[in-house]
Design an enzyme around this catalytic site. Structure first.
Site, PDB file in Angstrom:
ATOM      1  N   LYS A 112       0.816  -1.303   0.040  1.00 23.26           N
ATOM      2  CA  LYS A 112       0.034  -0.114  -0.069  1.00 23.26           C
ATOM      3  C   LYS A 112       0.709   1.162   0.224  1.00 23.26           C
ATOM      4  O   LYS A 112       0.251   2.313  -0.538  1.00 23.26           O
ATOM      5  CB  LYS A 112      -1.040   0.116   1.117  1.00 23.26           C
ATOM      6  CG  LYS A 112      -2.218  -1.104   1.137  1.00 23.26           C
ATOM      7  CD  LYS A 112      -3.241  -0.630   1.842  1.00 23.26           C
ATOM      8  CE  LYS A 112      -4.406  -1.617   1.576  1.00 23.26           C
ATOM      9  NZ  LYS A 112      -5.705  -1.200   2.698  1.00 23.26           N
ATOM     10  N   LYS A 193      -5.054  -9.175  -5.858  1.00 23.59           N
ATOM     11  CA  LYS A 193      -6.192  -9.949  -5.352  1.00 23.59           C
ATOM     12  C   LYS A 193      -7.426  -8.664  -5.774  1.00 23.59           C
ATOM     13  O   LYS A 193      -7.195  -7.577  -6.087  1.00 23.59           O
ATOM     14  CB  LYS A 193      -6.191  -9.788  -3.849  1.00 23.59           C
ATOM     15  CG  LYS A 193      -6.131  -8.686  -3.133  1.00 23.59           C
ATOM     16  CD  LYS A 193      -6.319  -8.904  -1.434  1.00 23.59           C
ATOM     17  CE  LYS A 193      -6.694  -7.384  -0.659  1.00 23.59           C
ATOM     18  NZ  LYS A 193      -7.129  -7.317   0.484  1.00 23.59           N
ATOM     19  N   LYS A 196     -11.627  -3.824  -3.443  1.00 25.68           N
ATOM     20  CA  LYS A 196     -12.661  -2.533  -3.492  1.00 25.68           C
ATOM     21  C   LYS A 196     -11.981  -1.211  -3.779  1.00 25.68           C
ATOM     22  O   LYS A 196     -12.508  -0.136  -4.139  1.00 25.68           O
ATOM     23  CB  LYS A 196     -13.611  -2.381  -2.245  1.00 25.68           C
ATOM     24  CG  LYS A 196     -12.950  -2.414  -0.977  1.00 25.68           C
ATOM     25  CD  LYS A 196     -14.159  -2.289   0.145  1.00 25.68           C
ATOM     26  CE  LYS A 196     -14.238  -3.343   1.287  1.00 25.68           C
ATOM     27  NZ  LYS A 196     -12.935  -3.292   2.143  1.00 25.68           N
TER      28      LYS A 196
HETATM   29  P1  AMP Z   1     -11.202  -5.760   3.725  1.00 25.46           P
HETATM   30  O1  AMP Z   1     -11.885  -5.351   2.604  1.00 25.46           O
HETATM   31  O2  AMP Z   1      -9.693  -5.694   3.307  1.00 25.46           O
HETATM   32  O3  AMP Z   1     -11.453  -5.289   5.127  1.00 25.46           O
HETATM   33  O4  AMP Z   1     -11.128  -7.365   3.928  1.00 25.46           O
HETATM   34  C1  AMP Z   1     -12.352  -7.937   4.774  1.00 25.46           C
HETATM   35  C2  AMP Z   1     -12.210  -9.505   4.564  1.00 25.46           C
HETATM   36  O5  AMP Z   1     -12.305 -10.044   3.498  1.00 25.46           O
HETATM   37  C3  AMP Z   1     -10.820 -10.188   5.124  1.00 25.46           C
HETATM   38  O6  AMP Z   1     -10.975 -11.238   5.754  1.00 25.46           O
HETATM   39  C4  AMP Z   1     -10.039 -10.308   3.870  1.00 25.46           C
HETATM   40  O7  AMP Z   1      -9.129 -11.223   3.953  1.00 25.46           O
HETATM   41  C5  AMP Z   1     -11.234 -10.707   2.528  1.00 25.46           C
HETATM   42  N1  AMP Z   1     -10.966 -10.240   1.579  1.00 25.46           N
HETATM   43  C6  AMP Z   1     -10.642  -9.177   0.992  1.00 25.46           C
HETATM   44  N2  AMP Z   1     -10.592  -9.247  -0.403  1.00 25.46           N
HETATM   45  C7  AMP Z   1     -10.585 -10.492  -0.629  1.00 25.46           C
HETATM   46  C8  AMP Z   1     -10.310 -11.258  -1.816  1.00 25.46           C
HETATM   47  N3  AMP Z   1      -9.904 -10.661  -3.101  1.00 25.46           N
HETATM   48  N4  AMP Z   1     -10.587 -12.667  -1.664  1.00 25.46           N
HETATM   49  C9  AMP Z   1     -10.722 -13.253  -0.558  1.00 25.46           C
HETATM   50  N5  AMP Z   1     -10.921 -12.764   0.457  1.00 25.46           N
HETATM   51  C10 AMP Z   1     -10.829 -11.322   0.444  1.00 25.46           C
END
Ligand code: AMP
Ligand code: TRP
Length: 336
Positions: A112, A193, A196
């Site tokens: 990041k 990955k 968002k």
């Molecule tokens: P975040 O949006 O970064 O707060 O992620 C929230 C949850 O979603 C966390 O457990 C991440 O590991 C999971 N997560 C986010 N992006 C992915 C992705 N592309 N594939 C699988 N899990 C994800």
């Protein structure tokens, strides 16, 4: 007694299909057997700039998508991080427990911050706050996608270090990473990955995308050379990602999907995949829309914050006492 789980989701944009398949879908399953605390981690979201209006609405959308996906207020606790004061309080203590070297080794920080002229101090200390989130609930298990494994491991190290200095204060948690769906990849680059915060919206499917958006994004998703629908993550990572999405959304095993498309091309496969994704998201979107419209999620979050405060303030008191910090004012008396 049921084991405790804790997990968090950042309201840094509208949640994606990656969040759903890698995390939220499992949160829904796990609420049946665990004492679950789920948190919309807005303090983590402000480690990068957010506008007040969009942050406010993204918090509401995140809560409504999580409830819309099937989280049940009668079975679990859902709350917003900044509503519960113990998080930043223990966050500071964890910053003082972690070392500069440890935080410098976090790959999410490296990714990041790469190429940025200036990043906030909070982006660097982010994993210490995440450790505080987890430790405040005497958490046994932390369900997360693969990308968060390193942060949960750091949390374990910090808990063990703290315990060896101050006594048996923290429960040491375990990560729980799904076998399939732990990393849903970008539709535009199978080595990144799905996120968002990707600047290109064609790279992700948002839980708010319309049927038309979903059909278009899947049609435009990159595929690998060749014509055959085969599951080969090494040689055909883009296609393997699409097959994984198909499998998780439909509940069908990968082999069955591959067999069904023998002799057919990518176009047929993509058309059906779009339909499967639309069908998966439609009921979640409908419930999200009605929760947003009637505003009932606000009561869920208020009650969630009350329960979270009760548990976390007691753990924080234990921590402060062990360290010799002031507990002249009982933290349980602090009102949110
Ligand atoms: P975040 O949006 O970064 O707060 O992620 C929230 C949850 O979603 C966390 O457990 C991440 O590991 C999971 N997560 C986010 N992006 C992915 C992705 N592309 N594939 C699988 N899990 C994800
Ligand atoms: N860092 C996590 C992510 O980006 C979100 C998060 C914050 C979290 N606190 C947490 C996840 C505690 C699990 C437990 O996905």
């Amino acid at each position: 007694m049921k084991k405790r789980i804790f997990s968090g989701v950042q309201p840094s944009g509208i949640l994606t299909l990656g969040n759903y398949l890698g995390a939220i879908k499992r949160f829904v399953e796990l609420q049946e057997d665990y004492d679950a605390f789920y948190c919309v981690v807005d303090y983590h979201a402000i480690t990068v700039p957010q506008s007040p209006e969009s942050l406010k609405s993204q918090i509401a959308h995140a809560a409504c998508f999580m409830l819309g996906a099937g989280l049940d207020p009668a079975k679990m606790t859902l709350f917003v991080q900044s509503d519960v004061p113990a998080h930043t309080q223990l966050g500071w203590i964890m910053e003082c427990t972690a070392t500069f070297g440890e935080l410098s080794r976090m790959t999410q920080f490296k990714d990041k911050s790469q190429g940025k002229e200036s990043v906030s101090g909070g982006l660097f200390t982010y994993p210490a706050l995440m450790a505080a989130d987890i430790l405040l609930y005497d958490t046994d298990v932390v369900p997360v996608g693969e990308d968060q494994k390193q942060h949960v491991e750091l949390c374990r190290d910090l808990a063990e270090r703290f315990n060896s200095r101050f006594g048996d204060v923290f429960k040491v948690p375990e990560p729980l990473i799904p076998e399939k769906g732990a990393r849903i990849m970008s539709l535009q680059d199978p080595h990144k990955k799905m996120s968002k915060s990707d600047p290109n919206p064609a790279a992700y499917i948002s839980l708010a995308d319309s049927k038309d958006d979903i059909v278009k994004k899947i049609r435009r998703a990159v595929t690998d050379s060749g014509r055959e629908v085969a599951y080969n993550p090494e040689e055909k990572p883009a296609l393997a990602n699409l097959i994984t999405i198909y499998s998780l959304c439909s509940g069908k095993p990968v082999e069955e999907i591959v067999r069904a498309y023998e002799g057919k091309g990518y176009a047929d496969f993509k058309q059906d995949l779009a339909e499967v994704v639309v069908e998966t998201l439609a009921p979640i979107q409908a419930r999200h829309d009605s929760l947003m419209a009637d505003g009932s999620y606000v009561d869920v979050l208020r009650e969630g914050a009350r329960r979270a405060h009760e548990v976390s303030s007691a753990v924080l008191k234990r921590v402060k006492e062990a360290m010799g910090l002031s507990v002249f004012v009982d933290p349980a008396g602090v009102r949110i």
